[in-house]
Design an enzyme around this catalytic site. Structure first.
Site, PDB file in Angstrom:
ATOM      1  N   GLY A   8       0.809  -1.202   0.000  1.00 26.20           N
ATOM      2  CA  GLY A   8       0.000   0.000   0.000  1.00 26.20           C
ATOM      3  C   GLY A   8       0.844   1.254   0.000  1.00 26.20           C
ATOM      4  N   TYR A  95     -15.776  -0.658 -15.025  1.00 25.82           N
ATOM      5  CA  TYR A  95     -14.885   0.490 -15.185  1.00 25.82           C
ATOM      6  C   TYR A  95     -14.706   0.769 -16.675  1.00 25.82           C
ATOM      7  CZ  TYR A  95     -12.013   3.221 -11.897  1.00 25.82           C
ATOM      8  OH  TYR A  95     -11.525   4.191 -11.064  1.00 25.82           O
ATOM      9  N   GLY A 102      -7.115   0.444  -9.549  1.00 25.15           N
ATOM     10  CA  GLY A 102      -6.001   0.040  -8.710  1.00 25.15           C
ATOM     11  C   GLY A 102      -6.062  -1.427  -8.337  1.00 25.15           C
ATOM     12  N   ASP A 104      -5.224  -2.862  -5.667  1.00 23.29           N
ATOM     13  CA  ASP A 104      -5.750  -3.091  -4.317  1.00 23.29           C
ATOM     14  C   ASP A 104      -7.273  -3.066  -4.299  1.00 23.29           C
ATOM     15  OD1 ASP A 104      -5.760  -0.356  -4.917  1.00 23.29           O
ATOM     16  OD2 ASP A 104      -5.241   0.264  -2.880  1.00 23.29           O
TER      17      ASP A 104
END
Length: 245
Positions: A8, A95, A102, A104
């Site tokens: 992260g 999307y 991302g 994550d």
């Protein structure tokens, strides 16, 4: 045995799991700062000599990726870095450009789908806070990104003349500057989450899944059904391990 890495913006979280084990049923888990990778990662490998596969999600940039890959390459372990795609492990992306999502967020959505089959809002609260909508059919419908709690606090301290880096408390009616700042930043997080959740609130089984180090700072203040999940990104990576791209 697998090593899972969530790189992260601030820290790297990891877990070790048996291949085929239920995601979240870790042999071991932990975390370390970016600068500690050169020593911390070899220590993890030494403690778990059976690791033969590594999967990761990286939003920390190429320098951190290189810091992680170097000790793993020395141990003969290439990393399978997750990238967002149009579909994987039962999740489909709406999307506009799926690959721009991302890694994550994509992993967290996959982890959420593994844990909850109804409509959900997937909230990851760290350096930034993300709130992503996942419908009952596994379609990622879209989501938002906003500064996390600490980032909001620092922005006020860094860009105003008389507002400090506050160490206050949440109050319904703050009566001091520190409480006013902290309460305002938490209201911003709560309001964003609740407004996003309103889009699915009337659907059967709708749930907010919360993850990330800052989630505990506002979870109890939410007026929506929620469940806190540790390491949702790692759960998503473990799910991907059994679902080839």
């Amino acid at each position: 045995m697998m090593l899972l890495l969530d790189a992260g913006n601030t820290r790297i979280k990891w877990s070790v799991a048996d291949s085929g084990a239920e995601p979240g049923n870790w042999r071991a888990a932990g975390g370390f700062e970016h600068a500690e990778a050169a020593s911390a990662l070899p220590a993890v490998l030494a403690a778990h000599p059976g690791i033969d596969r590594v999967l990761g999600a990286n939003v920390a940039g190429p320098a951190v990726r290189a810091q992680l890959e170097a000790p793993l390459a020395a141990a003969g372990l290439p990393v399978e870095w997750l990238t967002a795609t149009a579909a994987r492990a039962g999740v489909h992306s709406a999307y506009t450009v799926p690959g721009q999502l991302g890694a994550d967020r994509w992993a967290a959505l996959i982890g959420a789908r593994r844990l909850h089959r109804g409509p959900c809002l997937v909230v990851c609260a760290g350096t930034a806070t993300t709130a992503d909508l996942l419908d009952a059919d596994g379609l990622f419908c879209g989501g938002i990104i906003l500064p996390g709690v600490d980032l909001m606090l620092r922005a006020l301290a860094d860009n105003t003349a008389q507002l400090p880096l506050a160490d206050g408390h949440f109050r319904d009616r703050p009566r001091c500057t520190a409480d006013a700042i902290v309460s305002g930043c938490l209201h911003a997080q709560i309001g964003a989450v609740e407004r996003m959740f309103a889009q699915i609130a009337g659907q059967p089984g709708a749930l907010c899944l919360l993850s990330g180090g800052a989630a505990g700072r506002f979870a109890e203040l939410l007026a929506v059904p929620w469940r806190h999940i540790d390491n949702l990104v790692l759960i998503g990576l473990a799910t991907c391990a059994a679902d080839p791209a």
